[in-house]
Design an enzyme around this catalytic site. Structure first.
Site, PDB file in Angstrom:
ATOM      1  N   CYS A 114     -18.305 -10.430 -48.196  1.00 49.88           N
ATOM      2  CA  CYS A 114     -16.916 -10.867 -48.076  1.00 49.88           C
ATOM      3  C   CYS A 114     -16.101  -9.839 -47.275  1.00 49.88           C
ATOM      4  O   CYS A 114     -16.249  -9.761 -46.070  1.00 49.88           O
ATOM      5  CB  CYS A 114     -16.315 -11.145 -49.452  1.00 49.88           C
ATOM      6  SG  CYS A 114     -14.793 -12.127 -49.411  1.00 49.88           S
ATOM      7  N   HIS A 144     -20.300 -14.590 -52.478  1.00 53.27           N
ATOM      8  CA  HIS A 144     -20.488 -13.427 -53.358  1.00 53.27           C
ATOM      9  C   HIS A 144     -21.765 -13.555 -54.178  1.00 53.27           C
ATOM     10  O   HIS A 144     -21.740 -14.093 -55.303  1.00 53.27           O
ATOM     11  CB  HIS A 144     -19.296 -13.299 -54.304  1.00 53.27           C
ATOM     12  CG  HIS A 144     -18.061 -12.781 -53.666  1.00 53.27           C
ATOM     13  ND1 HIS A 144     -17.735 -11.443 -53.629  1.00 53.27           N
ATOM     14  CD2 HIS A 144     -17.047 -13.418 -53.036  1.00 53.27           C
ATOM     15  CE1 HIS A 144     -16.575 -11.275 -53.012  1.00 53.27           C
ATOM     16  NE2 HIS A 144     -16.141 -12.465 -52.638  1.00 53.27           N
ATOM     17  N   GLU A 193     -23.265 -11.210 -55.767  1.00 53.99           N
ATOM     18  CA  GLU A 193     -23.170 -10.344 -56.955  1.00 53.99           C
ATOM     19  C   GLU A 193     -22.499 -11.038 -58.129  1.00 53.99           C
ATOM     20  O   GLU A 193     -22.570 -10.555 -59.267  1.00 53.99           O
ATOM     21  CB  GLU A 193     -22.427  -9.045 -56.607  1.00 53.99           C
ATOM     22  CG  GLU A 193     -20.919  -9.115 -56.559  1.00 53.99           C
ATOM     23  CD  GLU A 193     -20.333  -9.786 -55.333  1.00 53.99           C
ATOM     24  OE1 GLU A 193     -19.085  -9.814 -55.209  1.00 53.99           O
ATOM     25  OE2 GLU A 193     -21.114 -10.279 -54.488  1.00 53.99           O
TER      26      GLU A 193
END
Length: 282
Positions: free
Chosen positions: A119, A245, A247
Site C-alpha cells: 500500500c 494488504h 498482512e
C-alpha cells in the site's frame, strides 16, 4: 561489488535458534517505519508467523547509521500514511530515502535482497523509482487518486494471472484469493509502452479479479488501475509492491466471513512464506 541479481547474505544478520537441538535460521526482516506508518506491527507479525525474524526499524536509525539495511535479508515497507501523505502518497518518504539513503538502498537491491512494499510502501517504491524498472531516483510510473474519488476500504478478490519471476508469488498462479484494500491513491498509471513491457515480461502478475477476468471496472477494480494491475515486480522478481494488504489476512479469524466459509490457509500468508523460504533455501 555484488553481481547484479545475485544474492549476498548479510554478515551475521541471520539469527540462529535451537529447537530440539537442531539449529534453525530465521531471515532478518527490516520493517521500516516513520511518522504516519500504521501497519508495521501487523507486517512484523505476518513475517514472524511465516518464520522470519522481524525488526521494527525507524528511518532515523538508518539515517544516523545506528543501523544499516545491509544487516537484513528482507526490507518491508508497510502501509499507512507516511508523513501524512503530504504532497502525494508515499512521496515524502520516497524523497527521504533517495536523498539520504540512496547508497544503502542501491546496495541492498544490488545484493539481491528482497523488498516488499505494501500500500503506502508500494506508493513509496514507485515514487522512488524502484518499481517497476528499478531506476532509483527516476520514477517511471505513478499511483494516483482512485477513479471513485474516495477512499476505498473493503475486501476484494485478486488473482496472480500468469507465471512471473516474482519471488513473493511462487506457486500462486491462477489462485483467486481475497484481501482487504484501504487507500485513496491506488490507481497504477504507466505509459502504454511500459505497460506492454510489463505484460510481456510478466512483471505485473497481480490483478484485481472480476468473474474470471482482470477487473477494469468498479467495484471489482477499486481504483481504476490500468488492466486491473494490483501489484508489480522488477525484472529480478525480488522487488515487489502491491496495493492490497496481505498482512491483514494471516489468521483465519481476520476474514469477516471466517465463521461461514473455510478459506484454508489465510490468503495473505503465502506471500510472506515465499519470501522467508526463498532466503532460507539459498
Amino acid at each position: 561489488t555484488p553481481v547484479h541479481g545475485a544474492y549476498v547474505k548479510p554478515e551475521g544478520s541471520v539469527a540462529t535458534t535451537h529447537e530440539g537441538g537442531i539449529p534453525l535460521t530465521k531471515p532478518n526482516v527490516c520493517i521500516l517505519r516513520t511518522d504516519g506508518t500504521n501497519c508495521d506491527e501487523e507486517t512484523a507479525y505476518a513475517f514472524q508467523k511465516a518464520g522470519g525474524l522481524p525488526h521494527l526499524v525507524h528511518v532515523n536509525e538508518l539515517r544516523s547509521k545506528a543501523d544499516s539495511l545491509m544487516n537484513y535479508d528482507i526490507l518491508a515497507i508497510p502501509g499507512g500514511f507516511s508523513y501524512g501523505d503530504d504532497i502525494a502518497a508515499g512521496a515524502v518518504l520516497a524523497n527521504e530515502l533517495i536523498s539520504f539513503l540512496r547508497d544503502q538502498l542501491q546496495a541492498f537491491v544490488d545484493a539481491g535482497r528482497l523488498v516488499i512494499g505494501i500500500c503506502n510502501g508500494f506508493q513509496m517504491l514507485v515514487r522512488a523509482g524502484l518499481l517497476p524498472r528499478r531506476t532509483v531516483g527516476e520514477p517511471t510510473a505513478t499511483l494516483t487518486v482512485n477513479d471513485s474519488g474516495r477512499f476505498e476500504c473493503r475486501w476484494i478478490q485478486l488473482v496472480f494471472s500468469y507465471d512471473s519471476p516474482c519471488v513473493f508469488a511462487k506457486g500462486l498462479t491462477g489462485k483467486v484469493f481475497e484481501l482487504p484494500v484501504a487507500h485513496g491513491e491506488g490507481k497504477f498509471v504507466v505509459s502504454d509502452v511500459l505497460l506492454r513491457e510489463l505484460h510481456a515480461q510478466h512483471l505485473s502478475p497481480l490483478r484485481y479479479h472480476d468473474h474470471g477476468h482482470p477487473a477494469t471496472r468498479h467495484p471489482y477494480n477499486p481504483n481504476g488501475s490500468l488492466d486491473g494491475i494490483a501489484g508489480v515486480c522488477d525484472l529480478t522478481g525480488r522487488v515487489f509492491g502491491l496495493m492490497p494488504h496481505p498482512e491483514r489476512f494471516v489468521e483465519r479469524t481476520h476474514h469477516p466471513n471466517w465463521r461461514r466459509f473455510d478459506y484454508g490457509k489465510p490468503h495473505g500468508l503465502a506471500l510472506f512464506e515465499n519470501a522467508v523460504n526463498f532466503v532460507k533455501d539459498l
